[in-house]
Design a protein around this motif. Structure first.
Motif, mmCIF file in Angstrom:
data_model
loop_
_atom_site.group_PDB
_atom_site.id
_atom_site.type_symbol
_atom_site.label_atom_id
_atom_site.label_comp_id
_atom_site.label_asym_id
_atom_site.label_seq_id
_atom_site.Cartn_x
_atom_site.Cartn_y
_atom_site.Cartn_z
ATOM 1 N N PHE A 31 0.832 -1.193 0.000
ATOM 2 C CA PHE A 31 0.000 0.000 0.000
ATOM 3 C C PHE A 31 0.873 1.252 0.000
ATOM 4 O O PHE A 31 1.756 1.416 0.823
ATOM 5 N N ALA A 32 0.640 2.131 -0.968
ATOM 6 C CA ALA A 32 1.342 3.405 -1.114
ATOM 7 C C ALA A 32 2.846 3.224 -1.309
ATOM 8 O O ALA A 32 3.630 4.102 -1.007
ATOM 9 N N ALA A 33 3.272 2.087 -1.798
ATOM 10 C CA ALA A 33 4.699 1.836 -2.021
ATOM 11 C C ALA A 33 5.111 2.362 -3.400
ATOM 12 O O ALA A 33 4.302 2.415 -4.322
ATOM 13 N N TYR A 34 6.358 2.751 -3.509
ATOM 14 C CA TYR A 34 6.897 3.211 -4.787
ATOM 15 C C TYR A 34 6.935 2.055 -5.774
ATOM 16 O O TYR A 34 7.342 0.951 -5.435
ATOM 17 N N GLU A 35 6.509 2.302 -6.977
ATOM 18 C CA GLU A 35 6.605 1.324 -8.049
ATOM 19 C C GLU A 35 7.446 1.913 -9.168
ATOM 20 O O GLU A 35 7.133 2.996 -9.668
ATOM 21 N N PRO A 36 8.511 1.242 -9.569
ATOM 22 C CA PRO A 36 9.313 1.736 -10.684
ATOM 23 C C PRO A 36 8.475 1.789 -11.955
ATOM 24 O O PRO A 36 7.514 1.029 -12.101
ATOM 25 N N PRO A 37 8.820 2.684 -12.876
ATOM 26 C CA PRO A 37 8.042 2.765 -14.115
ATOM 27 C C PRO A 37 8.173 1.488 -14.945
ATOM 28 O O PRO A 37 9.173 0.792 -14.889
ATOM 29 N N ARG A 38 7.144 1.211 -15.719
ATOM 30 C CA ARG A 38 7.134 0.078 -16.643
ATOM 31 C C ARG A 38 7.019 0.649 -18.047
ATOM 32 O O ARG A 38 5.963 1.133 -18.433
ATOM 33 N N LEU A 39 8.091 0.624 -18.784
ATOM 34 C CA LEU A 39 8.100 1.131 -20.145
ATOM 35 C C LEU A 39 8.229 -0.036 -21.111
ATOM 36 O O LEU A 39 8.780 -1.080 -20.758
ATOM 37 N N GLU A 40 7.766 0.162 -22.307
ATOM 38 C CA GLU A 40 8.026 -0.809 -23.365
ATOM 39 C C GLU A 40 9.491 -0.687 -23.758
ATOM 40 O O GLU A 40 10.150 0.325 -23.484
ATOM 41 N N ARG A 41 10.029 -1.683 -24.420
ATOM 42 C CA ARG A 41 11.437 -1.672 -24.823
ATOM 43 C C ARG A 41 11.804 -0.395 -25.570
ATOM 44 O O ARG A 41 12.834 0.213 -25.313
ATOM 45 N N ALA A 42 10.955 0.040 -26.474
ATOM 46 C CA ALA A 42 11.240 1.251 -27.263
ATOM 47 C C ALA A 42 11.355 2.493 -26.381
ATOM 48 O O ALA A 42 12.010 3.465 -26.767
ATOM 49 N N GLY A 43 10.764 2.467 -25.191
ATOM 50 C CA GLY A 43 10.843 3.606 -24.273
ATOM 51 C C GLY A 43 12.234 3.836 -23.721
ATOM 52 O O GLY A 43 12.517 4.913 -23.189
ATOM 53 N N THR A 125 10.224 8.003 -12.777
ATOM 54 C CA THR A 125 8.800 7.942 -13.087
ATOM 55 C C THR A 125 8.640 7.658 -14.574
ATOM 56 O O THR A 125 9.608 7.745 -15.329
ATOM 57 N N ALA A 126 7.422 7.367 -14.999
ATOM 58 C CA ALA A 126 7.182 7.124 -16.426
ATOM 59 C C ALA A 126 7.496 8.379 -17.241
ATOM 60 O O ALA A 126 7.964 8.293 -18.370
ATOM 61 N N GLU A 127 7.259 9.556 -16.668
ATOM 62 C CA GLU A 127 7.551 10.809 -17.366
ATOM 63 C C GLU A 127 9.043 11.139 -17.369
ATOM 64 O O GLU A 127 9.538 11.803 -18.263
ATOM 65 N N ARG A 128 9.749 10.712 -16.335
ATOM 66 C CA ARG A 128 11.183 10.984 -16.226
ATOM 67 C C ARG A 128 11.898 9.720 -15.730
ATOM 68 O O ARG A 128 12.314 9.631 -14.576
#
Length: 152
Positions: A31-43, A125-128
């Protein structure tokens, strides 16, 4: 006078037990834990820089990698770094097995003439998004450091 130090001390013990129980629940439930971003390979393809521009990495969409001054796993001197060309692969969501470990995407580099290289793990983050690599002996907590790369 009470044997356990009085009502104030009892409140401290209760508060400590509640905090420990809350931390246990958060770890077990996520609960409320940090999750690393999940990007596709191309990301992950593109230009990355770290160390104030001292380190550079270009990941091509075709799997080509170009490294500039990346830290080595087994340096022979204080300022040893490696530059060259090679390849990169992407591995989604693999954990490192630690107690508080969360599975992270990883980027593995093979750079000609650089010897073994550590996997770059994903953070930010997914944005950065960020790529980071923990340096030092994995069996020894000290001294260890991390090299972090940001997308340019």
């Amino acid at each position: 006078m009470e044997r356990d130090g009085g009502p104030g001390r009892r409140r401290h013990r209760i508060a400590l037990l509640l905090c420990a129980f809350g931390a246990f629940l958060q770890e077990r439930t996520g609960f409320a834990a940090y999750e690393p971003p999940r990007l596709e390979r191309a990301g992950y393809a593109g230009e990355w820089a770290g160390g104030g521009g001292a380190h550079g990495l270009r990941l091509g969409e075709n799997g080509e990698a170009v490294a500039e001054n990346l830290a080595q796993v087994a340096p022979t001197g204080l300022w040893d770094a490696c530059s060259g060309t090679g390849t990169w692969t992407f591995e989604p969501g693999r954990g490192s097995g630690g107690l508080f470990d969360r599975p992270r995407d990883r980027v593995t580099l093979t750079i000609e003439g650089c010897g073994p290289m550590r996997d770059w793990q994903v953070a930010g983050t997914a944005e950065r998004p960020e790529l980071f690599c923990v340096m030092g002996d994995p069996d020894d907590l000290h001294p260890r450091s991390a090299v972090t790369m940001h997308r340019v």
